[in-house]
Design an enzyme around this catalytic site. Sequence first.
Site, PDB file in Angstrom:
ATOM      1  N   PHE A 119       0.759  -1.304  -0.001  1.00 44.72           N
ATOM      2  CA  PHE A 119      -0.042   0.015   0.126  1.00 44.72           C
ATOM      3  C   PHE A 119       0.950   1.275   0.008  1.00 44.72           C
ATOM      4  O   PHE A 119       0.431   2.195  -0.508  1.00 44.72           O
ATOM      5  CB  PHE A 119      -0.931  -0.044   1.037  1.00 44.72           C
ATOM      6  CG  PHE A 119      -0.319   0.392   2.567  1.00 44.72           C
ATOM      7  CD1 PHE A 119      -0.391   1.633   2.894  1.00 44.72           C
ATOM      8  CD2 PHE A 119       0.250  -0.429   3.092  1.00 44.72           C
ATOM      9  CE1 PHE A 119       0.120   2.211   4.092  1.00 44.72           C
ATOM     10  CE2 PHE A 119       0.813  -0.222   4.465  1.00 44.72           C
ATOM     11  CZ  PHE A 119       0.907   1.001   4.950  1.00 44.72           C
ATOM     12  N   LYS A 120       2.222   1.230   0.469  1.00 45.67           N
ATOM     13  CA  LYS A 120       2.904   2.315   0.597  1.00 45.67           C
ATOM     14  C   LYS A 120       3.325   2.954  -0.867  1.00 45.67           C
ATOM     15  O   LYS A 120       3.920   3.958  -0.943  1.00 45.67           O
ATOM     16  CB  LYS A 120       4.030   2.230   1.518  1.00 45.67           C
ATOM     17  CG  LYS A 120       3.588   1.956   2.902  1.00 45.67           C
ATOM     18  CD  LYS A 120       4.376   1.768   3.950  1.00 45.67           C
ATOM     19  CE  LYS A 120       3.959   1.161   5.304  1.00 45.67           C
ATOM     20  NZ  LYS A 120       4.762   0.896   6.343  1.00 45.67           N
TER      21      LYS A 120
END
Length: 435
Positions: free
Chosen positions: A106-107
């Site tokens: 997700f980063k």
Amino acid sequence: MQYYSTNKSVPEVSLKLAVTKGLADDKGLFMPERINQLPASFFETIEQLSFQEISFEVAKAFFGEDIPEADLKALVFDTLQFDCPIVPVHDNIYSLELFHGPTLAFKDVGGRFMARLLGYFLKGNKEHVNVLVATSGDTGSAVANGFLGVPGIDVYVLYPKGLVSEIQEKQFTTLGQNITSLEIDGTFDDCQRLVKSAFMDETLKSKLTLTSANSINVARFLPQAFYYFNAYARLKEKGLQDELVVAVPSGNFGNLTAGLFAQKMGLPIKRFIAANNENDIVYQYLQTGEYKPRPSVATIANAMDVGDPSNFARILDLFDNSHEAICSVMKGFRYSDAEIREVLLKVYTEKNYLLDPHGACAYKALAKDLGEGEVGVFLETAHPAKFTETVEQIIGKGNVPLPEKLAEFMKGEKLSVELSTSFDDFQKFLLETAK
């Protein structure tokens, strides 16, 4: 838009300074002076918009006063070259899959957006910036790959020796070029302490331009709000947007903080669930009203192994330090490694859906807390193949497909420098190598 420090003892700064400094001079975290509300018309038609179009509208509310609209649109669309689908798992529980970016975590959004934004601010300048980032797993790979080859920027990734998975490690230690990996003989908290100490060190500040790419940087954590708006839009397509509950696997609390910002901007999320592993500092706060950091312990959900979550200062600031107000929008759960293993195997066996250890933690909390008539979304923050050894121990060998992107990283040669937890050693290394 001006940005103030959560410690409120230094003057406000511009977006450019907030991004390039990372941390305020009084050791506080930067916060925007206000949170702009999105109009009702945006939510009325949000399901007709793509992830990229939604994110651009949200980005304008954050950054539109500081960046021309055409430039901001280019930044957002260049960052979001992938989608984040909603996947049904069980009855009224959905997975928001955030692992379709370059490093399958997700980063990727925050890391890539920050790289583009910092590059935008540095364009045409002779200034050289050194990005310091502490990682417990996925932040390092997302930031390193986002900044790889960006002119005028060098990245130093600090990670705890032996406490990230082999695949996570390979994703940032094999890149070379402007990426330097520092293998710290300690915990994630030690890595984070070294980074924060560097920002406060007068010797380093006088010789180098330093900034952070951890979620302490506003350009890293704010874009993570994009996910929540997209989840709402995709559920609205199905007529399932009412009574929405979101569960977030929580370590340094940047992702959940971004969700709270989205809620403050008008996104109708009923409540958040903070899913913790055995590093349950915020869970304990929610129960008692007392925030008591302590050294982190290693778990199979290693990206959540944080004993003093930096972004909790932002949550306290958002709610004027009111325990009651925070508890009105957030519930906490914590799970042991054994409980995480159990739910991962159960969902794989019964629902044919493969979780990673962090997503498993969030799923378990959501399944426990979701009430009648509510619709739940949990954030599946990384591809399970990033934790192949752990996941295969749970479900059996050969059952975790290795995506081509990860397979390529595994072929690379590890390039890293070993350092102690001593700040003197870290300072010396930066003075000798950084520009």
